[in-house]
Design an enzyme around this catalytic site. Structure first.
Site, PDB file in Angstrom:
ATOM      1  N   ARG A  73       0.869  -1.192   0.000  1.00 38.63           N
ATOM      2  CA  ARG A  73       0.000   0.000   0.000  1.00 38.63           C
ATOM      3  C   ARG A  73       0.898   1.232   0.000  1.00 38.63           C
ATOM      4  NH1 ARG A  73      -4.125  -0.037   4.796  1.00 38.63           N
ATOM      5  NH2 ARG A  73      -5.162  -1.654   3.595  1.00 38.63           N
ATOM      6  N   ARG A 142      -1.756   6.715   9.480  1.00 29.81           N
ATOM      7  CA  ARG A 142      -1.642   6.241   8.096  1.00 29.81           C
ATOM      8  C   ARG A 142      -1.815   7.376   7.097  1.00 29.81           C
ATOM      9  NH1 ARG A 142      -4.552   0.475   8.077  1.00 29.81           N
ATOM     10  NH2 ARG A 142      -3.370  -0.496   9.760  1.00 29.81           N
ATOM     11  N   LYS A 207      -4.297   1.088  14.674  1.00 32.70           N
ATOM     12  CA  LYS A 207      -4.222   1.997  13.523  1.00 32.70           C
ATOM     13  C   LYS A 207      -4.830   3.352  13.851  1.00 32.70           C
ATOM     14  CE  LYS A 207      -6.612  -0.866  10.914  1.00 32.70           C
ATOM     15  NZ  LYS A 207      -7.490  -1.482   9.887  1.00 32.70           N
ATOM     16  N   LYS A 209      -6.232   7.108  11.866  1.00 32.48           N
ATOM     17  CA  LYS A 209      -6.559   7.681  10.557  1.00 32.48           C
ATOM     18  C   LYS A 209      -6.998   9.141  10.667  1.00 32.48           C
ATOM     19  CE  LYS A 209      -7.858   3.200   8.732  1.00 32.48           C
ATOM     20  NZ  LYS A 209      -8.914   2.389   8.115  1.00 32.48           N
ATOM     21  N   CYS A 427     -15.184  -3.116  -1.069  1.00 30.02           N
ATOM     22  CA  CYS A 427     -13.822  -3.385  -0.615  1.00 30.02           C
ATOM     23  C   CYS A 427     -13.221  -4.507  -1.452  1.00 30.02           C
ATOM     24  CB  CYS A 427     -13.830  -3.773   0.857  1.00 30.02           C
ATOM     25  SG  CYS A 427     -14.442  -5.446   1.117  1.00 30.02           S
ATOM     26  N   CYS A 433      -7.855 -10.753   0.377  1.00 26.14           N
ATOM     27  CA  CYS A 433      -8.015 -10.372   1.777  1.00 26.14           C
ATOM     28  C   CYS A 433      -8.212 -11.608   2.654  1.00 26.14           C
ATOM     29  CB  CYS A 433      -9.202  -9.420   1.942  1.00 26.14           C
ATOM     30  SG  CYS A 433      -9.434  -9.004   3.681  1.00 26.14           S
ATOM     31  N   CYS A 472     -16.635  -8.378   4.904  1.00 28.84           N
ATOM     32  CA  CYS A 472     -16.679  -8.715   6.328  1.00 28.84           C
ATOM     33  C   CYS A 472     -17.029  -7.445   7.092  1.00 28.84           C
ATOM     34  CB  CYS A 472     -15.330  -9.301   6.779  1.00 28.84           C
ATOM     35  SG  CYS A 472     -14.107  -8.079   7.249  1.00 28.84           S
ATOM     36  N   CYS A 476     -14.159  -1.673   5.465  1.00 26.96           N
ATOM     37  CA  CYS A 476     -13.168  -0.988   4.623  1.00 26.96           C
ATOM     38  C   CYS A 476     -13.769  -0.078   3.552  1.00 26.96           C
ATOM     39  CB  CYS A 476     -12.230  -2.008   3.992  1.00 26.96           C
ATOM     40  SG  CYS A 476     -11.275  -2.919   5.219  1.00 26.96           S
TER      41      CYS A 476
HETATM   42 FE1  SRM Z   1      -9.273  -1.923   5.643  1.00 28.00          FE
HETATM   43  C1  SRM Z   1      -7.991  -4.554   7.275  1.00 28.00           C
HETATM   44  C2  SRM Z   1      -8.349  -3.242   2.734  1.00 28.00           C
HETATM   45  C3  SRM Z   1      -9.867   1.043   4.189  1.00 28.00           C
HETATM   46  C4  SRM Z   1     -11.116  -0.940   8.383  1.00 28.00           C
HETATM   47  N1  SRM Z   1      -8.266  -3.593   5.124  1.00 28.00           N
HETATM   48  C5  SRM Z   1      -7.785  -4.546   5.964  1.00 28.00           C
HETATM   49  C6  SRM Z   1      -6.911  -5.557   5.215  1.00 28.00           C
HETATM   50  C7  SRM Z   1      -5.506  -5.065   5.279  1.00 28.00           C
HETATM   51  C8  SRM Z   1      -7.050  -7.022   5.686  1.00 28.00           C
HETATM   52  C9  SRM Z   1      -6.079  -7.539   6.714  1.00 28.00           C
HETATM   53  O1  SRM Z   1      -5.905  -6.922   7.788  1.00 28.00           O
HETATM   54  O2  SRM Z   1      -5.509  -8.602   6.471  1.00 28.00           O
HETATM   55  C10 SRM Z   1      -7.535  -5.408   3.816  1.00 28.00           C
HETATM   56  C11 SRM Z   1      -6.615  -5.768   2.645  1.00 28.00           C
HETATM   57  C12 SRM Z   1      -7.428  -6.327   1.506  1.00 28.00           C
HETATM   58  C13 SRM Z   1      -6.654  -6.517   0.261  1.00 28.00           C
HETATM   59  O3  SRM Z   1      -6.485  -7.687  -0.150  1.00 28.00           O
HETATM   60  O4  SRM Z   1      -6.225  -5.547  -0.343  1.00 28.00           O
HETATM   61  C14 SRM Z   1      -8.060  -3.993   3.881  1.00 28.00           C
HETATM   62  N2  SRM Z   1      -9.012  -1.207   3.844  1.00 28.00           N
HETATM   63  C15 SRM Z   1      -8.728  -1.935   2.728  1.00 28.00           C
HETATM   64  C16 SRM Z   1      -8.897  -1.118   1.464  1.00 28.00           C
HETATM   65  C17 SRM Z   1      -7.914  -1.480   0.370  1.00 28.00           C
HETATM   66  C18 SRM Z   1     -10.355  -1.259   0.983  1.00 28.00           C
HETATM   67  C19 SRM Z   1     -10.620  -0.840  -0.431  1.00 28.00           C
HETATM   68  O5  SRM Z   1     -11.270  -1.659  -1.095  1.00 28.00           O
HETATM   69  O6  SRM Z   1     -10.267   0.243  -0.861  1.00 28.00           O
HETATM   70  C20 SRM Z   1      -8.736   0.292   2.050  1.00 28.00           C
HETATM   71  C21 SRM Z   1      -7.302   0.749   2.079  1.00 28.00           C
HETATM   72  C22 SRM Z   1      -7.175   2.096   2.680  1.00 28.00           C
HETATM   73  C23 SRM Z   1      -5.832   2.749   2.497  1.00 28.00           C
HETATM   74  O7  SRM Z   1      -5.450   2.983   1.365  1.00 28.00           O
HETATM   75  O8  SRM Z   1      -5.213   3.064   3.509  1.00 28.00           O
HETATM   76  C24 SRM Z   1      -9.232   0.059   3.472  1.00 28.00           C
HETATM   77  N3  SRM Z   1     -10.213  -0.228   6.232  1.00 28.00           N
HETATM   78  C25 SRM Z   1     -10.454   0.835   5.426  1.00 28.00           C
HETATM   79  C26 SRM Z   1     -11.448   1.680   6.009  1.00 28.00           C
HETATM   80  C27 SRM Z   1     -12.052   2.926   5.377  1.00 28.00           C
HETATM   81  C28 SRM Z   1     -11.397   4.192   5.823  1.00 28.00           C
HETATM   82  O9  SRM Z   1     -10.463   4.178   6.618  1.00 28.00           O
HETATM   83  O10 SRM Z   1     -11.855   5.210   5.364  1.00 28.00           O
HETATM   84  C29 SRM Z   1     -11.811   1.101   7.220  1.00 28.00           C
HETATM   85  C30 SRM Z   1     -12.916   1.603   8.184  1.00 28.00           C
HETATM   86  C31 SRM Z   1     -12.506   2.789   8.977  1.00 28.00           C
HETATM   87  C32 SRM Z   1     -11.816   2.384  10.242  1.00 28.00           C
HETATM   88  O11 SRM Z   1     -10.604   2.184  10.221  1.00 28.00           O
HETATM   89  O12 SRM Z   1     -12.478   2.221  11.259  1.00 28.00           O
HETATM   90  C33 SRM Z   1     -11.021  -0.103   7.349  1.00 28.00           C
HETATM   91  N4  SRM Z   1      -9.462  -2.634   7.570  1.00 28.00           N
HETATM   92  C34 SRM Z   1     -10.323  -2.132   8.522  1.00 28.00           C
HETATM   93  C35 SRM Z   1     -10.304  -2.999   9.675  1.00 28.00           C
HETATM   94  C36 SRM Z   1     -11.146  -2.812  10.964  1.00 28.00           C
HETATM   95  C37 SRM Z   1     -10.495  -1.860  11.907  1.00 28.00           C
HETATM   96  C38 SRM Z   1     -11.208  -1.797  13.226  1.00 28.00           C
HETATM   97  O13 SRM Z   1     -11.099  -0.781  13.909  1.00 28.00           O
HETATM   98  O14 SRM Z   1     -11.848  -2.773  13.626  1.00 28.00           O
HETATM   99  C39 SRM Z   1      -9.400  -4.045   9.365  1.00 28.00           C
HETATM  100  C40 SRM Z   1      -9.029  -5.237  10.270  1.00 28.00           C
HETATM  101  C41 SRM Z   1      -8.152  -4.848  11.417  1.00 28.00           C
HETATM  102  O15 SRM Z   1      -7.585  -3.764  11.499  1.00 28.00           O
HETATM  103  O16 SRM Z   1      -8.030  -5.714  12.304  1.00 28.00           O
HETATM  104  C42 SRM Z   1      -8.916  -3.789   8.042  1.00 28.00           C
HETATM  105 FE1  SF4 Z   2     -11.141  -7.516   3.805  1.00 25.38          FE
HETATM  106 FE2  SF4 Z   2     -13.182  -7.121   5.415  1.00 25.38          FE
HETATM  107 FE3  SF4 Z   2     -11.696  -5.057   4.660  1.00 25.38          FE
HETATM  108 FE4  SF4 Z   2     -13.262  -6.208   2.921  1.00 25.38          FE
HETATM  109  S1  SF4 Z   2     -13.947  -5.151   4.792  1.00 25.38           S
HETATM  110  S2  SF4 Z   2     -11.116  -5.676   2.579  1.00 25.38           S
HETATM  111  S3  SF4 Z   2     -13.222  -8.309   3.520  1.00 25.38           S
HETATM  112  S4  SF4 Z   2     -11.019  -6.720   5.913  1.00 25.38           S
END
Ligand code: SRM
Ligand code: SF4
Length: 570
Positions: A73, A142, A207, A209, A427, A433, A472, A476
């Site tokens: 990323r 981030r 994390k 943000k 997502c 993922c 899930c 994201c």
């Molecule tokens: Fe996310 C984890 C993809 C924005 C909340 N996110 C992941 C992971 C890295 C899975 C992992 O931990 O193994 C995913 C990788 C998938 C892949 O194969 O690429 C993933 N997140 C993404 C992206 C690529 C979604 C997309 O389709 O665009 C976004 C990348 C953002 C970036 O460029 O930095 C992405 N993730 C978000 C957002 C939206 C936002 O921030 O605006 C959220 C919700 C906001 C928040 O953080 O509360 C988000 N991602 C999560 C979470 C849950 C965090 C939590 O507080 O519970 C996880 C899992 C974790 O952290 O344990 C996670």
């Molecule tokens: Fe993976 Fe869940 Fe984030 Fe989708 S919402 S990219 S399934 S961690």
């Protein structure tokens, strides 16, 4: 509840400022993976160890190691890239990655499918165009997001300036990234020589943000993030200061009501000169007060709920030395992107393209990756990734506008999409993922096809309705802020959430559980029909869902799991 620090805390503590044994692990040829502790640390370097889940059954049958590779990323504050940087990312995606680029919901680019032996070459290539992936993931601040509104140029300039300044200020100081990936020299003395003035040895509990918004557009979804700044703009278009928001977050776990998505609170107004001090104070309070025992309770949103908002604000004011003023009024109108051309104050044009779910690739009938490469080869302005996974070709002089529009149109980047599709976001989910319970990016386009047919029958094709899907409950694609939110429950099954506000200020609520494709369409069709007949002038679908009694309104999230009325599919 345990008194023990979480495993990740011990990994960080022992890592010698994020080095761990990563350098040795990279040289290990017997496996495509790295050891588990290093897999946690590599996130701070902007990478995730993944495997191709489509290939798991076959490889298990053949007793082979999983098909391991890495997702990288890139760190891109405000989502702004030069054409040269775009070309470099396009090249590494094709040479070292799975051939595609993925624009994300936080304005970055992800490269998937980079095998271990190609990581260094990839990072060295992007370093040559002044890009890196430091702190794009991990328990740290981030990528800082910023409103994409080039036509409102003075406010946008102030916002991107803020985003970059805060991003730089909160970067980690450890030289581990340079040492490991760019063959930088190891600093003699190691740990003692490294000072992390903001983070210390164990960085943040989770994390973190930050976003910067410029009303009336809430394209960054300011209420979804740990810390946000809302520009207060005067009549002349200049930013006079910022409302400060804290404690937003989307993640939760199915069946665990102690976890919930939460919208941020506004804690006051600050001057531009105080914004960095506020950011540092919010980050360090979370560093010291955040839960380091339970990672499911470690985000700032829970710290604020546990300690109280007034207490938190007082501590931020004390540490920053800044007294926050009363928040000023502002109006958001939407969270989406404005497609097509907009004209900047200097006469240059900005063309917003629709990139379905952010996936830049060449597929049958639409060579979008090739088209964007061609544009990058002739374009002198910049590329801006939007918070909705789309792309703006910005600052195009009049002389080039027809040519760039033609290339984009032929590649299907300017098609006349329905109101639902142009407001859709999914997502990544499967196959990369590791946390996905269901498909998302690979399924949403097909679901939108089916829903578009129903909407057309009710005369709603042109209406903007926000739909977001995730594989899930981690959130994201910020599904809890969508008028129609779909969250993966298991293979082919989704929970349906309704009732969010179009401007991103109110979350939705669970409407129906565990629906398959037919169930989703059957649940939504009667609501579309009723909306078409009964809506008041200008009434949005999310607001109608509440007024009609289909769903209760959500508050800030502590009530997210309350007042859920079970819809039973017929
Ligand atoms: Fe996310 C984890 C993809 C924005 C909340 N996110 C992941 C992971 C890295 C899975 C992992 O931990 O193994 C995913 C990788 C998938 C892949 O194969 O690429 C993933 N997140 C993404 C992206 C690529 C979604 C997309 O389709 O665009 C976004 C990348 C953002 C970036 O460029 O930095 C992405 N993730 C978000 C957002 C939206 C936002 O921030 O605006 C959220 C919700 C906001 C928040 O953080 O509360 C988000 N991602 C999560 C979470 C849950 C965090 C939590 O507080 O519970 C996880 C899992 C974790 O952290 O344990 C996670
Ligand atoms: Fe993976 Fe869940 Fe984030 Fe989708 S919402 S990219 S399934 S961690």
């Amino acid at each position: 509840m345990t008194d023990e620090l979480s495993r990740n805390e011990r990994i960080k503590e022992a890592s010698n400022y994020l080095r761990g044994t990563l350098a040795d692990g990279l040289r290990e040829e017997i496996t495509g993976a790295i050891i588990e502790d290093d897999a946690q640390l590599v996130k701070f370097h902007g990478m995730y160890l993944q495997d191709d889940r489509d290939l798991r059954p076959e490889r298990t049958r053949k007793k082979m190691e999983k098909a391991f590779s890495f997702m990288i990323r890139v760190r891109i504050p405000g989502g702004v890239l030069s054409p040269r940087q775009w070309l470099a990312l396009d090249e590494v995606a094709r040479v070292y990655g799975n051939g595609t680029m993925r624009l994300t919901t936080r304005q970055t680019v992800q490269l998937h499918g980079v095998i271990k032996s190609n990581l260094k070459a990839t990072l060295k290539t992007i370093d040559e165009v002044l890009l890196n992936s430091i702190a794009a993931c991990g328990d740290i601040n981030r990528n800082v997001m910023c409103n994409v509104l080039p036509e409102q140029s003075r406010a946008h300039a102030a916002a991107i300036d803020m985003a970059r300044t805060i991003s730089d200020d909160l970067l980690p100081h450890t030289p581990a990234y340079r040492e490991i990936w760019l063959d930088g020299e190891r600093i003699a003395g190691g740990e003692e020589e490294v000072v992390e003035p903001i983070y210390g040895k164990t960085y943040l509990p989770r994390k973190f943000k930050i976003v910067v918004a410029v009303p009336p557009s809430n394209d960054v979804d300011v209420f979804a993030h740990d810390l946000g700044y809302i520009a207060i703009v005067d009549g002349a278009g200049d930013v006079v200061g910022w409302n400060v928001t804290v404690g937003g977050g989307m993640g939760m776990t199915h069946g665990e009501p102690d976890t919930y998505p939460r919208t941020a609170d506004i804690i006051g107004f600050c001057q531009t000169t105080d914004a960095v001090k506020i950011a540092e104070a919010v980050v360090t309070v979370q560093r010291d007060w955040g839960d380091r025992k339970n990672r499911k309770h470690a985000r700032l949103k829970y710290t604020i709920e546990d300690r109280g908002l007034d207490n938190f604000r007082a501590e931020v004011e004390k540490r920053s030395g800044v007294k926050l003023a009363r928040a000023k009024s502002y109006t958001f109108t939407s969270t989406g992107d404005r497609y097509g051309w907009t004209e900047g104050a200097d006469g240059r044009g900005h063309l917003t393209l629709f990139v379905q779910n952010g996936r830049v690739h060449d597929v049958d009938g639409a060579s979008q990756q090739t088209a964007l490469r061609t544009i990058a080869q002739v374009h002198y302005g910049d590329f801006r990734i939007t918070p909705n996974q789309n792309l703006v070709i910005a600052n195009v002089p009049t002389s080039q506008q027809a040519e760039i529009e033609r290339i984009a149109r032929e590649a299907g980047l300017l098609a006349p999409w329905s109101g639902l599709r142009r407001n859709s976001m999914a997502c990544v989910a499967l196959p990369t993922c590791g946390l996905a319970l269901a498909e998302s990016e690979r399924y949403l386009p097909e679901l939108v096809d089916a829903l578009d047919q129903k909407l057309a029958a009710h005369g709603l094709s042109a209406d903007d309705i926000v739909i977001r899907m995730t594989g899930c409950p981690n959130g994201c694609a910020r599904p809890y802020l969508a008028e129609i939110g779909l969250v993966g429950k298991g293979p082919g099954r989704y929970n349906l959430y309704l009732g969010a506000a179009f401007d991103g200020s109110r979350m939705n609520k669970l409407y129906a559980e565990d629906l398959d494709h037919a169930g989703i369409v059957a649940a939504l069709d009667p609501l579309f029909a009723a909306y078409a007949k009964e809506r008041q002038k200008g009434e949005r679908f999310g607001d109608y869902a509440i007024r009609s009694g289909a769903i209760a309104a959500s508050g800030n999230g502590t009530d997210f799991h309350a007042n859920v009325r079970a819809y039973k599919p017929k």
